[in-house]
Scaffold this motif. Structure first.
Motif, mmCIF file in Angstrom:
data_model
loop_
_atom_site.group_PDB
_atom_site.id
_atom_site.type_symbol
_atom_site.label_atom_id
_atom_site.label_comp_id
_atom_site.label_asym_id
_atom_site.label_seq_id
_atom_site.Cartn_x
_atom_site.Cartn_y
_atom_site.Cartn_z
ATOM 1 N N UNK A 68 0.845 -1.189 0.000
ATOM 2 C CA UNK A 68 0.000 0.000 0.000
ATOM 3 C C UNK A 68 0.881 1.239 0.000
ATOM 4 N N UNK A 69 0.380 2.313 -0.585
ATOM 5 C CA UNK A 69 1.126 3.572 -0.569
ATOM 6 C C UNK A 69 1.024 4.268 0.786
ATOM 7 N N UNK A 70 0.106 3.826 1.641
ATOM 8 C CA UNK A 70 -0.083 4.485 2.942
ATOM 9 C C UNK A 70 0.991 4.084 3.963
ATOM 10 N N UNK A 71 1.689 2.971 3.679
ATOM 11 C CA UNK A 71 2.724 2.487 4.601
ATOM 12 C C UNK A 71 3.729 1.626 3.841
ATOM 13 N N UNK A 72 4.995 1.744 4.241
ATOM 14 C CA UNK A 72 6.030 0.882 3.670
ATOM 15 C C UNK A 72 6.177 -0.401 4.478
ATOM 16 N N UNK A 73 5.438 -0.509 5.581
ATOM 17 C CA UNK A 73 5.519 -1.670 6.470
ATOM 18 C C UNK A 73 4.124 -2.261 6.640
ATOM 19 N N UNK A 74 3.704 -3.065 5.656
ATOM 20 C CA UNK A 74 2.397 -3.720 5.693
ATOM 21 C C UNK A 74 2.649 -5.229 5.824
ATOM 22 N N UNK A 75 2.057 -5.837 6.847
ATOM 23 C CA UNK A 75 2.270 -7.258 7.108
ATOM 24 C C UNK A 75 0.927 -7.947 7.308
ATOM 25 N N UNK A 117 -9.108 9.232 7.373
ATOM 26 C CA UNK A 117 -10.291 9.559 8.178
ATOM 27 C C UNK A 117 -11.500 8.797 7.649
ATOM 28 N N UNK A 118 -12.486 8.652 8.508
ATOM 29 C CA UNK A 118 -13.737 8.000 8.117
ATOM 30 C C UNK A 118 -14.256 8.644 6.840
ATOM 31 N N UNK A 119 -14.621 7.817 5.862
ATOM 32 C CA UNK A 119 -15.094 8.299 4.572
ATOM 33 C C UNK A 119 -14.022 8.251 3.491
ATOM 34 N N UNK A 120 -12.738 8.200 3.892
ATOM 35 C CA UNK A 120 -11.645 8.050 2.921
ATOM 36 C C UNK A 120 -11.591 6.599 2.439
ATOM 37 N N UNK A 121 -10.765 6.367 1.440
ATOM 38 C CA UNK A 121 -10.456 4.985 1.030
ATOM 39 C C UNK A 121 -8.944 4.835 0.990
ATOM 40 N N UNK A 122 -8.492 3.636 1.298
ATOM 41 C CA UNK A 122 -7.069 3.302 1.283
ATOM 42 C C UNK A 122 -6.870 2.223 0.227
ATOM 43 N N UNK A 123 -5.956 2.466 -0.706
ATOM 44 C CA UNK A 123 -5.669 1.502 -1.770
ATOM 45 C C UNK A 123 -4.627 0.497 -1.300
ATOM 46 N N UNK A 124 -4.914 -0.777 -1.554
ATOM 47 C CA UNK A 124 -3.951 -1.834 -1.254
ATOM 48 C C UNK A 124 -3.877 -2.771 -2.453
#
Length: 150
Positions: A68-75, A117-124
């Motif tokens: 994900x672009x939101x974190x470089x540490x996704x496990x 925040x609530x209502x946003x979306x996170x791409x993975x």
């Protein structure tokens, strides 16, 4: 003058045709789709993600990583005896599903680059042992969101 085909050649052709036909009827492999994806609004620089990967195919697969672009540490983590630990993969059985849900197995995002925040979306993007990657949008829900299975 007639020409005779050696028996070994006839047998090899017949065997090859049989194997080719058997290949046509072999399992179709995994057929994955994702449902129920969400991320509770994080309260600090960590977050969790939840979803279900359904496998309608007749071949098993494995979830091996998430990016994900939101974190470089996704496990990916499992929860056993109320203890969370990182794992290398999760099995997705043929004709079955992998549930990543509150209180159980889940996706973990560390050192968030931004605070969704609530209502946003996170791409993975989900990465598998056999199947092509699947891009998923995680809607950010209230911190306490916990959908009930039907």
């Amino acid at each position: 003058m007639t020409r005779r085909t050696p028996l070994a050649v006839v047998a090899a052709v017949a065997l090859g045709a049989g194997l080719a036909l058997a290949g046509c009827s072999a399992d179709s492999g995994p057929e994955l789709k994702v449902s129920g994806a969400f991320m509770p609004q994080p309260v600090d620089d960590m977050a969790a993600g939840f979803l279900t990967v359904e496998n309608d195919g007749d071949g098993a697969d494995r979830l091996t990583s998430v990016t994900s672009t939101i974190s470089d540490d996704v496990t990916i983590h499992e929860t056993k005896n109320q203890k969370m630990q990182e794992v290398k993969s999760f099995d997705i059985p043929a004709g079955g599903e992998l549930d990543l849900e509150r209180g159980g197995n889940h996706i973990m995002f560390m050192a968030l680059k931004q605070q969704p925040k609530q209502g946003d979306t996170v791409s993975i993007e989900l990465h598998f042992e056999k199947s092509d990657p699947i891009k998923v949008e995680l809607p950010v829900r209230e911190t306490t969101h916990n959908p009930q299975k039907h």
